[in-house]
Design a protein around this motif. Sequence first.
Motif, PDB file in Angstrom:
ATOM      1  N   LEU A 179       0.824  -1.211   0.000  1.00  0.00           N
ATOM      2  CA  LEU A 179       0.000   0.000   0.000  1.00  0.00           C
ATOM      3  C   LEU A 179       0.860   1.264   0.000  1.00  0.00           C
ATOM      4  O   LEU A 179       0.509   2.271  -0.644  1.00  0.00           O
ATOM      5  CB  LEU A 179      -0.939   0.000   1.208  1.00  0.00           C
ATOM      6  N   LYS A 180       1.972   1.228   0.701  1.00  0.00           N
ATOM      7  CA  LYS A 180       2.871   2.389   0.734  1.00  0.00           C
ATOM      8  C   LYS A 180       3.413   2.679  -0.666  1.00  0.00           C
ATOM      9  O   LYS A 180       3.491   3.836  -1.093  1.00  0.00           O
ATOM     10  CB  LYS A 180       4.010   2.141   1.719  1.00  0.00           C
ATOM     11  N   HIS A 181       3.779   1.624  -1.399  1.00  0.00           N
ATOM     12  CA  HIS A 181       4.259   1.812  -2.765  1.00  0.00           C
ATOM     13  C   HIS A 181       3.142   2.395  -3.630  1.00  0.00           C
ATOM     14  O   HIS A 181       3.377   3.300  -4.444  1.00  0.00           O
ATOM     15  CB  HIS A 181       4.736   0.484  -3.347  1.00  0.00           C
ATOM     16  N   ARG A 182       1.942   1.875  -3.470  1.00  0.00           N
ATOM     17  CA  ARG A 182       0.817   2.359  -4.274  1.00  0.00           C
ATOM     18  C   ARG A 182       0.520   3.822  -3.962  1.00  0.00           C
ATOM     19  O   ARG A 182       0.189   4.601  -4.850  1.00  0.00           O
ATOM     20  CB  ARG A 182      -0.410   1.489  -4.031  1.00  0.00           C
ATOM     21  N   ALA A 183       0.622   4.193  -2.688  1.00  0.00           N
ATOM     22  CA  ALA A 183       0.338   5.579  -2.291  1.00  0.00           C
ATOM     23  C   ALA A 183       1.311   6.560  -2.960  1.00  0.00           C
ATOM     24  O   ALA A 183       0.957   7.701  -3.239  1.00  0.00           O
ATOM     25  CB  ALA A 183       0.416   5.723  -0.775  1.00  0.00           C
ATOM     26  N   HIS A 184       2.545   6.103  -3.239  1.00  0.00           N
ATOM     27  CA  HIS A 184       3.520   6.952  -3.913  1.00  0.00           C
ATOM     28  C   HIS A 184       3.253   7.044  -5.406  1.00  0.00           C
ATOM     29  O   HIS A 184       3.619   8.032  -6.057  1.00  0.00           O
ATOM     30  CB  HIS A 184       4.944   6.423  -3.688  1.00  0.00           C
ATOM     31  N   GLU A 185       2.603   6.011  -5.954  1.00  0.00           N
ATOM     32  CA  GLU A 185       2.452   5.919  -7.405  1.00  0.00           C
ATOM     33  C   GLU A 185       1.137   6.488  -7.917  1.00  0.00           C
ATOM     34  O   GLU A 185       1.076   7.015  -9.026  1.00  0.00           O
ATOM     35  CB  GLU A 185       2.581   4.454  -7.846  1.00  0.00           C
ATOM     36  N   VAL A 186       0.062   6.362  -7.143  1.00  0.00           N
ATOM     37  CA  VAL A 186      -1.256   6.771  -7.637  1.00  0.00           C
ATOM     38  C   VAL A 186      -1.618   8.166  -7.132  1.00  0.00           C
ATOM     39  O   VAL A 186      -1.049   8.656  -6.158  1.00  0.00           O
ATOM     40  CB  VAL A 186      -2.353   5.759  -7.213  1.00  0.00           C
ATOM     41  N   ARG A 187      -2.552   8.765  -7.818  1.00  0.00           N
ATOM     42  CA  ARG A 187      -3.058  10.073  -7.427  1.00  0.00           C
ATOM     43  C   ARG A 187      -4.572   9.985  -7.254  1.00  0.00           C
ATOM     44  O   ARG A 187      -5.227   9.154  -7.872  1.00  0.00           O
ATOM     45  CB  ARG A 187      -2.721  11.122  -8.500  1.00  0.00           C
ATOM     46  N   SER A 188      -5.078  10.836  -6.413  1.00  0.00           N
ATOM     47  CA  SER A 188      -6.526  10.855  -6.223  1.00  0.00           C
ATOM     48  C   SER A 188      -7.203  11.345  -7.490  1.00  0.00           C
ATOM     49  O   SER A 188      -6.624  12.099  -8.278  1.00  0.00           O
ATOM     50  CB  SER A 188      -6.899  11.755  -5.043  1.00  0.00           C
ATOM     51  N   GLU A 189      -8.446  10.899  -7.681  1.00  0.00           N
ATOM     52  CA  GLU A 189      -9.240  11.314  -8.836  1.00  0.00           C
ATOM     53  C   GLU A 189     -10.370  12.209  -8.350  1.00  0.00           C
ATOM     54  O   GLU A 189     -11.122  11.834  -7.445  1.00  0.00           O
ATOM     55  CB  GLU A 189      -9.810  10.087  -9.559  1.00  0.00           C
ATOM     56  N   GLN A 190     -10.479  13.377  -8.924  1.00  0.00           N
ATOM     57  CA  GLN A 190     -11.521  14.316  -8.525  1.00  0.00           C
ATOM     58  C   GLN A 190     -12.800  14.043  -9.314  1.00  0.00           C
ATOM     59  O   GLN A 190     -12.778  14.033 -10.537  1.00  0.00           O
ATOM     60  CB  GLN A 190     -11.062  15.761  -8.766  1.00  0.00           C
ATOM     61  N   VAL A 191     -13.879  13.785  -8.585  1.00  0.00           N
ATOM     62  CA  VAL A 191     -15.187  13.566  -9.191  1.00  0.00           C
ATOM     63  C   VAL A 191     -16.182  14.478  -8.488  1.00  0.00           C
ATOM     64  O   VAL A 191     -15.840  15.171  -7.526  1.00  0.00           O
ATOM     65  CB  VAL A 191     -15.623  12.085  -9.074  1.00  0.00           C
ATOM     66  N   ALA A 192     -17.419  14.477  -8.985  1.00  0.00           N
ATOM     67  CA  ALA A 192     -18.432  15.364  -8.413  1.00  0.00           C
ATOM     68  C   ALA A 192     -18.645  15.096  -6.933  1.00  0.00           C
ATOM     69  O   ALA A 192     -18.889  16.019  -6.144  1.00  0.00           O
ATOM     70  CB  ALA A 192     -19.745  15.207  -9.175  1.00  0.00           C
TER      71      ALA A 192
END
Length: 212
Positions: free
Chosen positions: A20-33
């Motif tokens: 999960l720590k690796h994923r947290a560095h790699e992914v970004r949040s997606e802004q939706v309504a």
Amino acid sequence: MDKMTDDELRAFREQKVTELKHRAHEVRSEQVAEGAIYPRMFFCTVYYTPKESGFTAERGFDATPITAPGLHGRTYPRDFLLAVKKEGFGRINEPVDGRNYIRWMNANRYAFADAPVGRRGEMLVPRRSCAISSRNKFLRQHARLKIRSQTVNEETGSDEWFVCDTGPGLHPLQIDLYWGEDEPRGAIGRQRARPRGTWMEYAFEVEVVAKH
């Protein structure tokens, strides 16, 4: 996970948290309504308010009556006080001055309390309130969350949560869900920290929507 030994579960948790720590560095949040979506980078655990009634010698607990600073000479089962120290609050069998709870005060003492509350005094609501680490870089205090996880949704019956507590001992990617009042599942190992009403220990890779 229920069939794992404590050591096996600890190793499994460390492996999943590292992922999960690796994923947290790699992914970004997606802004939706609805808000900001954080895809599969958090994990959930459960905390609860232990009830004195469950800490009996018959169930295997150390029920030796002891007192501690702040309890004004009143005695409670030794293992119950240890559980209150870990969980923050505990429900006592007999109220004291109209108060049905004791709480751990973080100064090697206890105090009687009216209700379990979060860090800023908000009353904890079963299957609605949750806690995050004070080191969480993505979520904030008082955030409204939608947690998408089959384990969480089936075990708690809820996908809507409100952040009203923080815990310095929590992992930055951990969301600790408040179960409510319950007796402990058992007296051995990690069973002590588990409420009787659920089998949930961890839910990994949950998707979280932080609502606007």
